[in-house]
Design a protein around this motif. Structure first.
Motif, PDB file in Angstrom:
ATOM      1  N   ASN A   9      58.464  48.829  38.166  1.00 24.59           N
ATOM      2  CA  ASN A   9      58.360  47.818  39.205  1.00 24.59           C
ATOM      3  C   ASN A   9      59.432  48.104  40.256  1.00 24.59           C
ATOM      4  O   ASN A   9      60.631  47.980  39.999  1.00 24.59           O
ATOM      5  N   LEU A  10      58.995  48.495  41.431  1.00 23.20           N
ATOM      6  CA  LEU A  10      59.925  48.976  42.457  1.00 23.20           C
ATOM      7  C   LEU A  10      60.651  47.863  43.201  1.00 23.20           C
ATOM      8  O   LEU A  10      61.543  48.150  44.004  1.00 23.20           O
ATOM      9  N   ALA A  37      55.790  43.514  43.924  1.00 24.93           N
ATOM     10  CA  ALA A  37      55.190  42.240  44.312  1.00 24.93           C
ATOM     11  C   ALA A  37      54.574  42.281  45.701  1.00 24.93           C
ATOM     12  O   ALA A  37      53.430  41.887  45.897  1.00 24.93           O
ATOM     13  N   SER A  38      55.350  42.743  46.681  1.00 29.11           N
ATOM     14  CA  SER A  38      54.914  42.586  48.070  1.00 29.11           C
ATOM     15  C   SER A  38      54.870  43.908  48.820  1.00 29.11           C
ATOM     16  O   SER A  38      55.916  44.494  49.116  1.00 29.11           O
ATOM     17  N   LEU A 100      45.404  50.781  48.503  1.00 31.99           N
ATOM     18  CA  LEU A 100      46.376  51.466  47.653  1.00 31.99           C
ATOM     19  C   LEU A 100      45.784  51.941  46.327  1.00 31.99           C
ATOM     20  O   LEU A 100      46.464  52.611  45.551  1.00 31.99           O
ATOM     21  N   GLY A 101      44.530  51.587  46.078  1.00 32.33           N
ATOM     22  CA  GLY A 101      43.911  51.963  44.815  1.00 32.33           C
ATOM     23  C   GLY A 101      44.455  51.194  43.630  1.00 32.33           C
ATOM     24  O   GLY A 101      44.408  51.677  42.486  1.00 32.33           O
ATOM     25  N   ALA A 102      44.984  49.985  43.872  1.00 32.31           N
ATOM     26  CA  ALA A 102      45.571  49.184  42.802  1.00 32.31           C
ATOM     27  C   ALA A 102      44.477  48.640  41.884  1.00 32.31           C
ATOM     28  O   ALA A 102      43.411  48.226  42.344  1.00 32.31           O
ATOM     29  N   LYS A 103      44.779  48.605  40.615  1.00 36.81           N
ATOM     30  CA  LYS A 103      43.839  48.069  39.636  1.00 36.81           C
ATOM     31  C   LYS A 103      43.798  46.543  39.665  1.00 36.81           C
ATOM     32  O   LYS A 103      42.756  45.932  39.410  1.00 36.81           O
ATOM     33  N   PHE A 104      44.970  45.932  39.951  1.00 38.44           N
ATOM     34  CA  PHE A 104      45.106  44.487  39.793  1.00 38.44           C
ATOM     35  C   PHE A 104      45.734  43.838  41.021  1.00 38.44           C
ATOM     36  O   PHE A 104      46.610  44.417  41.671  1.00 38.44           O
ATOM     37  N   LEU A 105      45.294  42.594  41.272  1.00 34.10           N
ATOM     38  CA  LEU A 105      45.930  41.719  42.244  1.00 34.10           C
ATOM     39  C   LEU A 105      46.383  40.475  41.488  1.00 34.10           C
ATOM     40  O   LEU A 105      45.568  39.730  40.952  1.00 34.10           O
ATOM     41  N   HIS A 106      47.696  40.277  41.420  1.00 29.84           N
ATOM     42  CA  HIS A 106      48.252  39.092  40.769  1.00 29.84           C
ATOM     43  C   HIS A 106      48.195  37.927  41.753  1.00 29.84           C
ATOM     44  O   HIS A 106      48.857  37.945  42.788  1.00 29.84           O
ATOM     45  N   VAL A 107      47.387  36.932  41.429  1.00 32.88           N
ATOM     46  CA  VAL A 107      47.262  35.740  42.262  1.00 32.88           C
ATOM     47  C   VAL A 107      48.355  34.764  41.817  1.00 32.88           C
ATOM     48  O   VAL A 107      48.242  34.116  40.781  1.00 32.88           O
ATOM     49  N   VAL A 108      49.410  34.663  42.614  1.00 31.98           N
ATOM     50  CA  VAL A 108      50.585  33.901  42.201  1.00 31.98           C
ATOM     51  C   VAL A 108      50.298  32.408  42.318  1.00 31.98           C
ATOM     52  O   VAL A 108      49.829  31.926  43.349  1.00 31.98           O
ATOM     53  N   GLY A 109      50.590  31.664  41.252  1.00 32.58           N
ATOM     54  CA  GLY A 109      50.125  30.281  41.135  1.00 32.58           C
ATOM     55  C   GLY A 109      50.795  29.283  42.040  1.00 32.58           C
ATOM     56  O   GLY A 109      50.145  28.480  42.708  1.00 32.58           O
ATOM     57  N   GLY A 110      52.126  29.278  42.059  1.00 36.29           N
ATOM     58  CA  GLY A 110      52.852  28.355  42.910  1.00 36.29           C
ATOM     59  C   GLY A 110      53.511  27.210  42.155  1.00 36.29           C
ATOM     60  O   GLY A 110      53.156  26.881  41.025  1.00 36.29           O
TER      61      GLY A 110
END
Length: 262
Positions: A9-10, A37-38, A100-110
């Motif tokens: 995780n960069l 994350a961003s 970016l060819g990302a496998k996942f998008l983390h939908v951040v809850g809040g």
């Protein structure tokens, strides 16, 4: 434990150098994949070049979040009055994840907003996740839901792994799964080997850090050698994100990979 795959995780690792230099640093340290994350502060084309030049795979990104200290610092998904902003963020996240060819998008809850009941915020969250799943259909990108602990993120909309798993089941279609972060899970619920075993089929992605200081595995209370054995024996073949703050130097701290996975 040759079956375990760790990505860097960069946001958290290789902070000894500027962000754009962390891709090469991760590759030099032996990583073949990254998450963060961003990505939104950079052009997707620039990030794609950094990935390609370093020979890295992008695993996940998050949906956009508000500025540090703001009510939306942990995401927009549970805000009844910010549905438009939430949807714009999901679409932007899907655009970046695709580029970016990302496998996942983390939908951040809040964090449940002030003046809104937990039930109302959760109802909006479920509806928003269902909408996001429809937008993700056909993209090849799967959505992740993560529970954050009540010590670091008081008032977070998801309060347990069971609640998050219920949202996954309600949405269905195998488009949505858990991001099971063992740092958060240990703080709030403990019994993390059993937790992993219970939600093994629902967990699309895992993240690690030790408790209580959020440093690398082996620096705190979690028996990571036992946990890694349980993960490998389960047949889990996904990625494990290293989302921790190194106790000292990033590369010097990576000895845990050998020490705890033999």
């Amino acid at each position: 434990m040759t079956g375990l795959r760790f990505d860097a995780n960069l946001k958290w690792l290789f902070t000894e150098v500027p962000f754009v230099e962390r891709f090469d640093a991760a590759a030099r340290a032996g990583f073949t994949a990254v998450e963060y994350a961003s990505p939104y502060e950079y052009e997707a084309r620039q990030l794609g070049s950094l990935l390609a030049n370093a020979g890295l795979e992008q695993i996940l990104i998050n949906t956009p979040m508000g500025p540090a200290g703001s009510p939306t610092r942990s995401g927009y998904a549970c805000f009844p009055d910010l549905v438009g902003e939430y949807r714009e963020g999901v679409l932007r996240g899907l655009e970046y994840a695709t580029a970016l060819g990302a496998k996942f998008l983390h939908v951040v809850g809040g964090i449940v907003p002030e003046g809104v009941s937990a039930d109302r915020a959760f109802a909006r969250y479920v509806a928003n996740i269902a909408w996001a799943a429809e937008q993700a259909r056909g993209t090849g990108i799967r959505l992740l839901l993560e529970v954050q602990n009540k010590r670091d993120a008081p008032g977070f909309v998801l309060t347990s792994q069971a609640q998050a798993a219920a949202v996954v089941e309600a949405v269905g279609d195998n488009l949505v799964g858990l991001l099971l972060d063992f740092y958060h899970a240990q703080i709030d619920e403990g019994d993390i080997v059993r937790t992993f075993e219970k939600y093994r089929d629902t967990a699309f992605h895992l993240q690690i850090a030790d408790v209580p200081e959020r440093h690398e595995p082996g620096t705190g209370e979690i028996a990571y050698a036992n946990l890694f054995r349980a993960i490998e024996s389960s047949g889990y073949d996904g990625w494990i994100g290293c989302e921790y703050q190194p106790a000292t130097d990033t590369v010097a701290g990576l000895t845990w990979m050998k020490d705890l996975t033999q």
